[in-house]
Scaffold this motif. Structure first.
Motif, PDB file in Angstrom:
ATOM      1  N   ARG A  56       0.928  -1.510   0.172  1.00 22.16           N
ATOM      2  CA  ARG A  56      -0.216   0.447   0.059  1.00 22.16           C
ATOM      3  C   ARG A  56       0.738   1.140   0.165  1.00 22.16           C
ATOM      4  O   ARG A  56       0.488   2.491  -0.383  1.00 22.16           O
ATOM      5  CB  ARG A  56      -1.274  -0.103   1.264  1.00 22.16           C
ATOM      6  N   ASP A  57       1.981   0.842   0.263  1.00 26.92           N
ATOM      7  CA  ASP A  57       2.891   2.231   0.319  1.00 26.92           C
ATOM      8  C   ASP A  57       3.905   2.335  -1.002  1.00 26.92           C
ATOM      9  O   ASP A  57       4.706   3.102  -1.176  1.00 26.92           O
ATOM     10  CB  ASP A  57       3.623   2.151   1.479  1.00 26.92           C
ATOM     11  N   ALA A  58       3.677   1.474  -2.181  1.00 26.05           N
ATOM     12  CA  ALA A  58       4.659   1.360  -3.109  1.00 26.05           C
ATOM     13  C   ALA A  58       3.660   2.446  -4.119  1.00 26.05           C
ATOM     14  O   ALA A  58       4.145   1.692  -5.739  1.00 26.05           O
ATOM     15  CB  ALA A  58       4.301  -0.234  -3.645  1.00 26.05           C
ATOM     16  N   ILE A  59       2.223   2.366  -3.950  1.00 23.76           N
ATOM     17  CA  ILE A  59       1.011   3.007  -5.261  1.00 23.76           C
ATOM     18  C   ILE A  59       0.946   4.267  -4.709  1.00 23.76           C
ATOM     19  O   ILE A  59       0.657   4.600  -3.115  1.00 23.76           O
ATOM     20  CB  ILE A  59       0.241   2.031  -5.471  1.00 23.76           C
ATOM     21  N   PRO A  60       0.727   5.414  -5.216  1.00 20.06           N
ATOM     22  CA  PRO A  60      -0.197   6.950  -4.603  1.00 20.06           C
ATOM     23  C   PRO A  60      -0.919   6.911  -3.885  1.00 20.06           C
ATOM     24  O   PRO A  60      -0.992   7.011  -2.720  1.00 20.06           O
ATOM     25  CB  PRO A  60       0.291   7.894  -6.161  1.00 20.06           C
ATOM     26  N   PHE A  61      -2.006   5.798  -4.220  1.00 21.71           N
ATOM     27  CA  PHE A  61      -3.407   6.068  -3.702  1.00 21.71           C
ATOM     28  C   PHE A  61      -4.159   4.395  -3.613  1.00 21.71           C
ATOM     29  O   PHE A  61      -4.852   4.658  -4.813  1.00 21.71           O
ATOM     30  CB  PHE A  61      -4.345   6.654  -4.317  1.00 21.71           C
ATOM     31  N   PRO A  62      -3.668   4.026  -2.908  1.00 21.32           N
ATOM     32  CA  PRO A  62      -4.078   2.400  -2.843  1.00 21.32           C
ATOM     33  C   PRO A  62      -6.062   2.438  -2.319  1.00 21.32           C
ATOM     34  O   PRO A  62      -6.083   2.852  -1.716  1.00 21.32           O
ATOM     35  CB  PRO A  62      -3.353   2.261  -0.970  1.00 21.32           C
TER      36      PRO A  62
ATOM     37  N   SER B  84     -11.283   0.899   1.953  1.00 22.39           N
ATOM     38  CA  SER B  84     -10.715   1.599   1.188  1.00 22.39           C
ATOM     39  C   SER B  84     -10.609   2.581  -0.074  1.00 22.39           C
ATOM     40  O   SER B  84     -10.257   1.598  -0.911  1.00 22.39           O
ATOM     41  CB  SER B  84      -9.086   1.509   2.039  1.00 22.39           C
ATOM     42  N   CYS B  85     -11.252   3.303  -0.547  1.00 25.06           N
ATOM     43  CA  CYS B  85     -11.687   4.172  -1.389  1.00 25.06           C
ATOM     44  C   CYS B  85     -11.502   5.732  -1.642  1.00 25.06           C
ATOM     45  O   CYS B  85     -12.047   5.756  -2.081  1.00 25.06           O
ATOM     46  CB  CYS B  85     -11.980   3.827  -2.601  1.00 25.06           C
ATOM     47  N   ASP B  86     -10.801   6.217  -0.072  1.00 26.43           N
ATOM     48  CA  ASP B  86     -10.402   7.983  -0.390  1.00 26.43           C
ATOM     49  C   ASP B  86      -9.448   8.608  -1.287  1.00 26.43           C
ATOM     50  O   ASP B  86      -8.808   7.552  -1.690  1.00 26.43           O
ATOM     51  CB  ASP B  86     -10.240   7.905   0.643  1.00 26.43           C
TER      52      ASP B  86
END
Length: 599
Positions: A585-591, A596-598
């Motif tokens: 989740r820290d390897a993509i700009p918006f996981p 979770s779809c914020d």
């Protein structure tokens, strides 16, 4: 007639490349040569227009400033960015400015006698500023130059009382809750620069090998994996009822149309049936009757989903108006793609070697550190290529992109080696310099069984035999302990692999491969594709797929079929591997993940 010199001047005046006074002075016998010199020296690259108004971006990126070092000493430059820290002294202040172009910021020294020094007093972490000053040699050992400010402009204030990013170190979990601000942190900023380098290197590699980039669709009616877990795309409103049908338009025994809620429930049943098929096929003891029954059930459910109707026990054609999907945008069930592979195969069978690089989606209810609902895939497909050549290409690709990133993001890799993985440099260097190992699945299973027998209590999944879908702990042991390097495992059991993988002559395995790397496990999955028409149709039936739904894919085997191969690499897994980041989740700009779809 107007002279060429006057015509050129008129164009330059319109483009505002030279002022009118300069244009007039150039109209003399030597004007042409002077004009040519001025044109060549004009800073065209720094000019831009917005709404017809000339704009000039005079800022120097921090990365360029630090890279140039002493070459710029004595020159006046302008830098723009965000304040990392402010240290107030008695008659001057130190401001660290970072613009995202590099891990390190530039130190700005602002003296009390400066006209805009009052602005410095207002600065806090996060504020956006523009600084003009002279580049000077720095007395500090950790930096070669600093900027002696002559002016500081506050571009955007940042209230310290409410700004969530402070000087202290924040957890990555907390940063996910403020994903719109986390790129300003050292970890995420470095991750995204490395990600960008890997992306560039991907295109660079495939273009150098003669591949053509194909943009495959994100919306599809196909399930390339054959077992559900798809996001449905629909314009039907939630809770919409069935499409109204006149009483005399449907035969009494016709199938009953479903509403949107019923369709959603049916999709859930398809997913469950798909999971059941996979579990039965992966079981240690295969029950052929149970597998056949589960596949038949999956086919039945998929047929209902495709038609948008509920069965009544008779094969009665339903008029289009009775189909709940008739009013949907595509007039049929549509989904977000889980892979661009099938479409890429069609272009490989015409253009030779192609690759896709884009987002894919999977509605898998998983909250592990290895899974995302939206992720990017790199998927090359190569005509006239067998499994061996496929592995050769995958090895060359991985080595190329890692080497490129190491060369262009040195400071970022030093950061990750210091805070996340102290063995990062040696691990990546070994990957580049050492040939990848290769071992058959059968041999790998025997190696695992011998190792597990020494102490089964050390393993979460101690039961391993032919037909076992290897777990991450098995994959990592093979890469980290058994071989001590990246390793291809090939020729997997056909029961645990996808329908499109080519059957081997032994009748038990398919020409498939997985690339396992130390620290991660599986990084790449690929195969030689099944190019024989009869075999492909049979395998689709075994997987619970209706060949009629894939008529265009089957056609490739009817018209000029050729052996071809390909593989898929999850881009975020690659980013995790080369940075040492543990959570995808820290390897993509918006996981995007369950719940979770914020942003």
């Amino acid at each position: 007639p107007r002279s060429p010199l006057r015509s050129m001047l008129r164009i330059m005046l319109l483009l505002q490349l030279v002022p009118r006074s300069a244009a007039r002075s150039l109209l003399h016998p030597g004007g042409a040569s002077i004009l040519a010199t001025r044109v060549l020296r004009a800073p065209v690259a720094s000019m831009a227009t917005s709404g017809g108004v000339k704009q000039r971006d005079e800022r120097l990126r921090v990365a360029k400033l630090l890279q140039s070092g002493s070459d710029l000493v004595g020159q006046t430059v302008t830098v723009k960015g965000w304040v990392r820290t402010v240290r107030q002294q008695k008659t001057f202040a130190f401001v660290e400015l970072n613009d995202g172009s590099s891990l390190k910021g530039v130190q700005v020294v602002a003296s009390e006698g400066m006209d805009s020094y009052s602005v410095v007093d207002q600065l806090s972490t996060g504020a956006a500023i523009s600084v003009t000053g002279v580049v000077t040699a720095s007395p500090a050992s950790e930096q070669s130059v600093e900027l002696k400010a002559s002016s500081v402009e506050l571009v955007g204030d940042c209230p310290a009382a409410t700004y969530p990013l402070q000087k202290k170190r924040h957890s990555l979990e907390f940063l996910r809750s403020i994903a719109h601000l986390r790129p300003r942190t050292a970890t995420i900023g470095a991750t995204m620069r490395i990600r960008a380098a890997l992306s560039f290197a991907t295109h660079d590699f495939f273009r150098s090998q003669g591949f053509i980039n194909v943009h495959t669709p994100l919306i599809t009616a196909s399930d390339s994996e054959g077992a559900g877990e798809l996001f449905r795309v629909t314009t039907l409103p939630p809770g919409a009822g069935a499409v109204p049908v006149p009483a005399d338009a449907v035969a009494p025994d016709a199938a009953a149309p479903m509403g949107a809620d019923a369709l959603a429930a049916l999709e859930a049943q398809v997913n469950e049936a798909g999971s059941e098929v996979r579990q039965l096929k992966a079981a240690e003891t295969k029950d052929k009757d149970a597998i056949a029954g589960a596949v038949a059930r999956l086919l039945e459910l998929k047929a209902q989903l495709a038609s948008g109707t509920s069965p009544t026990g008779k094969d009665t054609d339903v008029p289009p108006a009775a189909n709940a999907l008739a009013d949907d945008f595509f007039g049929r069930a549509a989904y977000l793609t889980v892979s661009g592979q099938l479409c890429a195969e069609t272009y490989a069978c015409a253009l030779g070697d192609v690759y896709t690089f884009g987002p894919t989606f999977r509605a898998e209810d998983s909250n592990t550190a290895r899974h995302l609902a939206e992720f990017w895939m790199i998927e090359p497909e190569m005509a006239f290529t067998d499994l061996t050549a496929n592995m050769d290409n995958a090895e060359a690709f991985v080595k190329h992109v890692v080497e490129y990133a190491l060369r262009h993001c040195a400071d970022d890799f030093d950061f990750f080696a210091k805070f996340y993985d102290e063995n990062l440099h040696s691990r990546l260097s070994a990957l580049i310099e050492t040939p990848f190992a290769r071992v058959s699945y059968s041999e790998a299973v025997e190696m695992l069984r011998d190792e597990i027998a020494k102490d089964p209590s050390k393993w979460e999944y101690p039961e391993v035999e032919f037909g076992t879908d290897l777990a991450t702990e098995h994959e990592r042991w093979l890469a980290e302990k058994a071989f001590g390097r990246a390793v291809f495992v090939y020729n997997y059991p056909k029961a645990i692999k996808a329908f499109y993988m080519r059957d081997n002559d032994d009748g038990k395995t398919v020409a498939a491969m997985d690339l396992l790397v130390p620290g991660v496990g599986e990084l790449i999955g690929g195969s030689q594709r099944e190019e024989r028409l009869d075999r492909l149709i049979g395998k689709m039936g075994d997987a619970g797929l209706n060949p009629d739904d894939y008529w265009w894919y089957v056609d490739l085997r009817r018209y000029g079929s050729v052996p071809h191969s390909g593989y898929g690499l999850g881009f975020e897994r690659l980013v995790c591997y080369v940075t040492g980041i543990q959570n995808i989740r820290d390897a993509i700009p918006f996981p995007r993940y369950p719940g979770s779809c914020d942003f």
